[in-house]
Scaffold this active site. Structure first.
Site, PDB file in Angstrom:
ATOM      1  N   HIS A  17       0.815  -1.218   0.000  1.00 53.13           N
ATOM      2  CA  HIS A  17       0.000   0.000   0.000  1.00 53.13           C
ATOM      3  C   HIS A  17       0.849   1.269   0.000  1.00 53.13           C
ATOM      4  O   HIS A  17       0.411   2.309  -0.504  1.00 53.13           O
ATOM      5  CB  HIS A  17      -0.923   0.010   1.218  1.00 53.13           C
TER       6      HIS A  17
ATOM      7  N   PHE B  86      -0.950  -8.041   5.109  1.00 54.86           N
ATOM      8  CA  PHE B  86       0.379  -7.443   4.951  1.00 54.86           C
ATOM      9  C   PHE B  86       0.388  -6.132   4.161  1.00 54.86           C
ATOM     10  O   PHE B  86       1.367  -5.831   3.459  1.00 54.86           O
ATOM     11  CB  PHE B  86       1.344  -8.450   4.286  1.00 54.86           C
ATOM     12  N   CYS B  87      -0.671  -5.334   4.302  1.00 53.36           N
ATOM     13  CA  CYS B  87      -0.758  -4.056   3.575  1.00 53.36           C
ATOM     14  C   CYS B  87      -0.526  -4.265   2.077  1.00 53.36           C
ATOM     15  O   CYS B  87       0.113  -3.447   1.419  1.00 53.36           O
ATOM     16  CB  CYS B  87       0.227  -3.038   4.128  1.00 53.36           C
ATOM     17  N   ALA B  88      -1.038  -5.381   1.569  1.00 52.58           N
ATOM     18  CA  ALA B  88      -0.917  -5.686   0.137  1.00 52.58           C
ATOM     19  C   ALA B  88      -2.179  -6.411  -0.304  1.00 52.58           C
ATOM     20  O   ALA B  88      -2.128  -7.499  -0.867  1.00 52.58           O
ATOM     21  CB  ALA B  88       0.326  -6.529  -0.125  1.00 52.58           C
TER      22      ALA B  88
ATOM     23  N   ASP C  58      -3.417  -5.917   9.462  1.00 55.39           N
ATOM     24  CA  ASP C  58      -3.172  -6.197   8.042  1.00 55.39           C
ATOM     25  C   ASP C  58      -1.832  -5.675   7.564  1.00 55.39           C
ATOM     26  O   ASP C  58      -1.557  -5.692   6.380  1.00 55.39           O
ATOM     27  CB  ASP C  58      -4.279  -5.567   7.181  1.00 55.39           C
TER      28      ASP C  58
END
Length: 464
Positions: A133, A377-379, A463
């Site tokens: 992100h 995982f910010c993805a 996340d």
């Protein structure tokens, strides 16, 4: 053919850990059975511990800390010299070209948001849909405010096909900037940066590299790769003192919108006008993080001083060991973006189908003293591409990781699937925790007001 794992004994694999010890490398944590174990930190991709050398450097310079750039006092001059020397070290670590500029930021997210603000008005930006992100949201959400347009390009099933898709899109219309990950924070994979740069430059497009996972693990060269910008974080480069960096071409940074409005970024201010400094001062308004910059520079120097190829071999061997161990467990599936990608950095994500990743992570922590990451995982777009929108589990290694930590994870997962957890688990505030957890809190100021069950609780950044 001899594999890396076969070439390196456990002692060889763990040699880098001895060369560059990390703070807290022998910290023990309580388990639910009443015993204690040395913490197995397999969460380097989120935040890496400080090198002992970095902590010592911070202790050394703290008595010299003072204001920088505008102070006449002796310590102000010393702090200014240390800060600017750190800037040069950080630039040198990524092999910056003579006319590149290094800006001290908070982290990779900060760096990429800064860069998004200086892309020339009316330009187009191209980004892939596999990005963290930090390298997706700044381009999407800054487009309207900064007058540029962003295109999100879906990846293909292979590296070769993805490169072809990139080539076609770059030829279809002009982009000012292509921004790509240097290594995925989910699988450790990446497109070959040199080839991506060649494709982009052939169409007059600049390239920015999200180096958060690449720079600390493999190193990076702006000069050799030809990339125009690289961003990375201190907290992933063994210097968790709040500094990161954006290094690259000066022209956009000299003339683009100042990142922050404030003292130090200006040459002259009147009621009716403001004359801004060029970079880097233009984007470093306010009192800079002197200690953070010095800490990051020290980490860069320490990593650069390792024998050539030592860190790469260390992480490659640990990851190969982990892949071999997990692949042998019936019921564990390893995520992979492309079948033809080059060897990844020391990041690996897996799922245990039929089992909630948060539960598995809580079990690993409570019953085996293992720290991993669970979530998306910010993805989020990439996890959807990998059919893991409900989350997964990530294990990541670094200089302080030993072969014992990897073997412990494999053994713990084997036990989980064959025997099951020894304790009961429940969801509290959206997180899996041990039922009636009796583990004591660490005796440190700031935790005494928490209930013992909070030791296993997770925060809102699930996340990440």
């Amino acid at each position: 053919m001899t594999t890396t794992t076969e070439r390196l004994s456990c002692a060889d694999v763990d040699a880098v850990s001895a060369l560059l010890p990390v703070v807290g490398g022998n910290t023990t944590v309580p388990l639910v059975d009443g015993t204690q174990r040395v913490y197995a930190n397999l969460d380097y991709a989120a935040s890496a511990p400080a090198l002992e050398a970095v902590a010592a450097r911070v202790t050394e310079v703290l008595p010299l800390y003072a204001s920088v750039h505008r102070g006449a006092g002796y310590l102000s001059q010393v702090s200014t010299a240390l800060y600017e020397s750190a800037r040069q070290t950080i630039a040198r670590f990524v092999d910056a070209r003579p006319d590149d500029v290094a800006i001290i930021t908070r982290n990779t997210t900060d760096s990429l948001n800064l860069l998004a603000g200086v892309v020339p008005t009316g330009s187009r930006v191209l980004v892939l849909d596999i990005e963290h992100h930090a390298n997706l949201l700044p381009w999407v959400h800054s487009a309207d405010g900064h007058g540029h347009q962003t295109t999100i390009l879906p990846i293909a099933d292979t590296v070769a096909e993805t490169l072809a898709r990139l080539r076609d899109e770059l030829a279809r219309q002009h982009y000012a900037l292509l921004t790509v990950t240097g290594a995925s924070n989910v699988t450790g994979e990446a497109l070959p940066v040199d080839e991506v740069v060649a494709l982009a430059h052939a169409e007059g497009t600049r390239v920015a590299v999200d180096g958060a996972q690449l720079v600390p693990h493999r190193g990076f060269s702006l000069a050799a790769s030809g990339a125009d910008y690289v961003a990375f974080s201190g907290h992933k480069t063994y210097a968790p003192f709040g500094a990161g960096a954006l290094v690259g071409r000066r022209d956009w940074l000299d003339t683009g919108s100042p990142y922050l409005a404030g003292g130090g970024a200006v040459r002259d201010v009147r009621a009716d006008r403001t004359v801004w400094q060029p970079a880097p001062a233009r984007h470093e308004a306010g009192s800079p993080n002197v200690i953070g910059a010095i800490a990051l520079a020290e980490a860069c120097d320490q990593l650069a001083a390792l024998p050539a190829g030592a860190l790469h071999a260390h992480e490659e061997a640990l990851r190969a060991r982990l892949v071999a161990g997990l692949s042998a467990i019936d019921g564990v599936e390893i995520a992979r973006i492309w079948p033809d990608s080059a060897p990844p950095v020391g990041v690996l994500t897996f799922t245990v189908p039929g089992h909630n990743p948060g539960l598995v992570a809580a079990y690993l922590s409570a019953e085996h003293g293992i720290g991993v990451r669970d979530g998306r995982f910010c993805a989020h777009p990439l996890l959807a591409h990998l059919d893991a929108s409900d989350g997964a589990i990530r294990a990541s290694v670094g200089v302080g990781t030993t072969s014992e930590a990897v073997d412990r994870l494999v053994t713990a997962l084997t036990t989980y699937l064959s025997v099951g957890p020894a304790s009961g688990y429940e969801i509290v505030d959206g997180c899996w925790v041990v039922v009636e957890d009796t583990r004591p809190l660490v005796a440190v100021h700031g935790l005494d007001h928490l209930a013992a069950t909070a030791a296993a609780a997770c925060g809102p950044a699930l996340d990440d």
